[in-house]
Every structure is written in C-alpha cells, then in structure tokens.
Design a protein around this motif. Structure first.
Motif, short mmCIF file in Angstrom:
data_model
loop_
_atom_site.label_atom_id
_atom_site.label_comp_id
_atom_site.label_asym_id
_atom_site.label_seq_id
_atom_site.Cartn_x
_atom_site.Cartn_y
_atom_site.Cartn_z
N ALA A 239 0.83 -1.22 0.00
CA ALA A 239 0.00 0.00 0.00
C ALA A 239 0.86 1.26 0.00
O ALA A 239 0.56 2.23 -0.70
CB ALA A 239 -0.95 -0.02 1.20
N PHE A 240 1.91 1.26 0.79
CA PHE A 240 2.77 2.45 0.89
C PHE A 240 4.22 2.04 0.62
O PHE A 240 4.73 1.12 1.27
CB PHE A 240 2.64 3.09 2.28
N PRO A 241 4.88 2.71 -0.32
CA PRO A 241 6.25 2.32 -0.68
C PRO A 241 7.28 2.85 0.32
O PRO A 241 7.92 3.87 0.09
CB PRO A 241 6.43 2.95 -2.06
N LEU A 242 7.44 2.16 1.44
CA LEU A 242 8.42 2.60 2.44
C LEU A 242 9.82 2.15 2.02
O LEU A 242 9.98 1.14 1.32
CB LEU A 242 8.04 2.03 3.81
N PRO A 243 10.86 2.91 2.43
CA PRO A 243 12.22 2.58 1.98
C PRO A 243 12.75 1.28 2.58
O PRO A 243 12.28 0.84 3.62
CB PRO A 243 13.05 3.76 2.50
N ARG A 244 13.70 0.68 1.87
CA ARG A 244 14.40 -0.53 2.34
C ARG A 244 15.85 -0.12 2.55
O ARG A 244 16.71 -0.36 1.69
CB ARG A 244 14.35 -1.64 1.29
N PRO A 245 16.17 0.52 3.70
CA PRO A 245 17.52 1.09 3.85
C PRO A 245 18.61 0.02 3.77
O PRO A 245 18.49 -1.06 4.32
CB PRO A 245 17.49 1.71 5.26
N MET A 246 19.67 0.36 3.05
CA MET A 246 20.89 -0.46 2.92
C MET A 246 20.63 -1.86 2.36
O MET A 246 21.46 -2.75 2.53
CB MET A 246 21.62 -0.57 4.27
N MET A 247 19.48 -2.04 1.67
CA MET A 247 19.18 -3.40 1.21
C MET A 247 20.18 -3.87 0.15
O MET A 247 20.53 -5.03 0.10
CB MET A 247 17.76 -3.49 0.66
N GLY A 249 23.24 -2.29 -0.34
CA GLY A 249 24.61 -1.82 -0.06
C GLY A 249 24.95 -2.07 1.39
O GLY A 249 24.18 -2.66 2.13
N GLY A 250 26.15 -1.63 1.78
CA GLY A 250 26.53 -1.74 3.19
C GLY A 250 26.91 -3.14 3.61
O GLY A 250 26.87 -3.46 4.81
N GLY A 251 27.29 -3.98 2.65
CA GLY A 251 27.71 -5.35 3.01
C GLY A 251 26.59 -6.08 3.71
O GLY A 251 25.45 -6.09 3.25
#
Ligand code: KG4
Ligand code: ZN
Length: 385
Positions: A239-247, A249-251
């Motif tokens: 429903a809401f496109p929330l971010p996927r932080p560091m998915m 990158g970041g090892g």
C-alpha cells in the motif's frame, strides 16, 4: 549432565534445567511486560528490582517441582551480557553466590550466542511455563497476541520417539544465523555452538526496536512488535512504498532508523496517529507496509550471506523471529533455503538457551570465578573458541 540456567538480561526473569545441552526439563519465564507497559518501554530499575524479587523463589520452585535438590545440579550457567547492567548483575551475583556456596562450576554465557543455540533445544510441553507478572495499575492493558504467537509449547521430539532420545540436529554447521531481537540485528556464520563469526549488524536501530518505535508512533501499546503484527493482519504490504535502507549496499550491515523516520512522515501525511488508528483498513495497510519493509531487508541480506557462505541453511532467532510474516517470507524471498525458527517460547528471552549452550562451554569453566562480572556490552568474541 544437568545444568541450571539463569537469564536476567532485560525484562524476563528465567530459570531453566537442561540435560546434556539439549533436553529441556524446565524453562520458566516470568515476563515483566505488564510492569513496563505504562512507561512504553523497559525501565531498568524496575527490571532489576523484579529480577531480585523473583529469581531465588523461581530457582527453588524449579528444583522442588522436579523433586531435585541443589546437589543434583552439575553446574550453573548465567547470562553475563550483553543487556541492562543492573538486570544482568542480579543474575550474575546470585549465580556466583549459589555456585560458590554449593561448590558448583559457574559457566558464563553470551546472550546472543544463547539465542543462536536455541534451535538445538527440545523438550515436552510441560517443561515450559510463562508467568505474566501483574501490575497494580488497573489502567495498563493486558498484552494480547495472536493465538499462534502465544508461547505455550516446546518443540516436541519426532512423533513416536521416546522423549529421552534427542531428535536429529536441526541444522548442519556451518550455517547462517540471523539474530533479530529488541537490541540486536546481526548476521553470524555459525561454525559450531561456540565458534561464531559475526559478519554484519545494524548500524543504528535493531529490527525489534523499529517495530517497537513504529508501534509507539501509532500509539498501539507495548511491546510493539506483536501489536504491529496483529494490526498488519489483512493489510496490503504494497500500500505504501516505504524505503528498504541499505538493502543493496553496506555489506551485511543493516539500518532501520531511516525506515522509522519514513514511517513517522507517512503517519503524519495520513493525518496523524489518531486518524490512522480510527480507520482499520488504513492501520492495517500502514502496519503491513512497514512490516514488509523490515522483512524484505532481513530476507535479502540473509540471502546474500547464505550465497556468499555456500550454505542453504538459516536459523532465525530472537524475539522478532516470533513474527508470522517473517516466518512465511522465507518461501517468498529465499526459495530453496532451509530455515529453522525456534518455537516462540524459545525466540524470546529464556534461560534454556543459556543452560543449553553452557554444556558446550563446560570444559572452559570447571570452577566458580568470583571475579566474573556482568557486562552490558559484552563482545561476542569473548566466547572461548
Ligand atoms: O529477544 P527478545 O525477547 O529480547 C531481546 O533480547 O531484545 O526480543 C524482543 C523484541 C521486541 O522488540 C519485540 O517487539 C520483538 O522482539 N517482537 C516482535 C514480535 N514478538 C516480539 N517483533 C515483531 N513481531 C512479533 N510477533
Ligand atoms: Zn534476547
């Protein structure tokens, strides 16, 4: 070999008896969740005081219930850290006093290593007992969780097998351990119960902490994780496109604070917590979208770690491993991976995992070291290899 385990690292007082590192005879957990609920989080002083009031009576009770006396115990095990230092101290000092007075070995155990060991435990249903400590405050809501999340059953030995025969090992070494709790989110290569190679962790909030914070933003009550899961039922995770932080990158490291901030902004844009809560469908969509963002990041990072480590076996441990969507997501995000989730009673904090792992450390700790001290930030590398 019978080991009595003690766990007091946060807001659960737990005492367990484990035989030969795997078979749980008793696993009693006194949950303080209702004592902390009205504060919206764990109050360290209240936690320590409650551990102090409960621990000795619980040890007596576990021994009496099994018709045992202290001399029947071969060793004591205690969580040395990490955790809340005041809470840890109650367990460590009590264990030291008992081990010294009764001339028993005392085995210190790392809390996260204990969680990673939890898939190896088994026992029958009657071994587990959950005591929910009541608050005097009538305004505090009782904790409600979906029925399947209520930790009432221990893993059973295979059907038909006599209970004293240990079931096969659920995992083959080395495997990947994903620790998801209120204080930790880590990926660890597990070479043996005592040889742990951390490869990634959160750089800010833990996954459970993110659940708790979003629950707080929505005023859903405490603890947040189970409440977000309940509210997400029937919601649209897209429903809401929330971010996927560091998915990507970041090892192998994780980050969840940006997701919390994005959720805060979303709730504000939707008219605030009261507005979202008043619309059942909207609340379900927000919770499901948030839950899916956490789950997707956890699964994708675990997938990369599995691929680079040449294994298809994954253990998911810690309180967030109770989450039903996380359990079902393995089939969606990691097809072909064999994932082991302990039963909910062994995902959240418990002393059985401490007593179980202690069996594998017993040769390193033949006596009782009175200089042993609780350590809030105990590193995983302190574990003897
Ligand atoms: O392992 P644990 O009992 O304690 C720590 O060592 O931190 O984990 C507690 C965390 C809390 O943040 C709680 O909200 C989360 O586990 N949790 C859940 C669920 N059940 C517990 N998070 C999401 N969904 C759940 N069903
Ligand atoms: Zn824990």
């Amino acid at each position: 070999m019978l080991i009595l385990g003690i766990e007091t690292s946060c807001d659960e007082t737990s005492v367990a008896l484990v035989e030969d590192g795997r078979r749980i005879l008793a696993n009693v957990v006194a949950s303080q969740v209702q004592l902390h609920a009205r504060f919206g989080g764990v109050v360290p002083e209240i936690a320590a005081r409650s551990h102090m009031q409960r621990l000795i009576p619980m040890i007596d009770d576990v021994l009496n219930t099994h018709g045992l006396v202290f001399d029947d115990i071969d060793a004591l095990a205690v969580t040395l850290g990490p955790g809340l230092v005041g809470a840890l101290l109650i367990g460590v000092e009590t264990a030291k006093a008992l081990a010294f007075a009764r001339r028993k070995p005392l085995i210190p155990v790392h809390h996260i290593a204990g969680h990673l060991y939890s898939p190896f435990l088994y026992g029958n249903d009657s071994a587990y007992r959950l005591i929910v400590l009541e608050t005097e405050d009538p305004q505090t809501e009782p904790l409600s969780r979906p029925r399947e999340s209520v930790p009432t059953a221990m893993p059973r030995p295979a059907a038909g097998a006599p209970e004293t025969v240990a079931p096969d090992l659920p995992l083959h070494f080395p495997y990947i351990g994903l620790v998801v709790s209120g204080g930790h989110t880590s990926l660890i290569r597990v070479h043996s119960p005592t040889q742990l190679e951390p490869i990634g962790e959160t750089v800010d909030d833990a996954a459970g902490e993110a659940f708790d914070k979003v629950a707080k933003l929505l005023d859903l009550g405490y603890p947040g994780g189970p409440r977000v899961e309940i509210c997400a039922c029937g919601g649209n995770p897209a429903a809401f496109p929330l971010p996927r932080p560091m998915m990507h990158g970041g090892g192998y490291d994780f980050s969840f604070s940006g997701l919390k901030t994005a959720s805060m902004k979303l709730i504000k844009d939707l008219g605030g917590a009261d507005k979202v809560r008043s619309d059942e469908k909207l609340l379900a969509d927000v919770c499901a979208s948030f839950q899916e963002a956490v789950v997707e990041v956890l699964m994708k990072k675990a997938g990369t770690a599995l691929k680079h480590s040449g294994t298809r076996e994954l253990a998911v441990v810690g309180g967030v491993a109770c989450n039903g969507r996380l359990r079902s997501a393995v089939a969606d995000y990691l097809p072909g991976v064999r994932a082991v989730f302990p039963p909910p009673s062994l995902c959240t904090d418990n002393a059985a995992m401490i007593a179980g792992l202690a069996y594998h450390l017993r040769d390193h700790y033949p006596g009782c070291d009175l200089a042993m001290n609780a350590s809030a930030g105990l590193p995983l590398s302190l574990l003897p290899a």
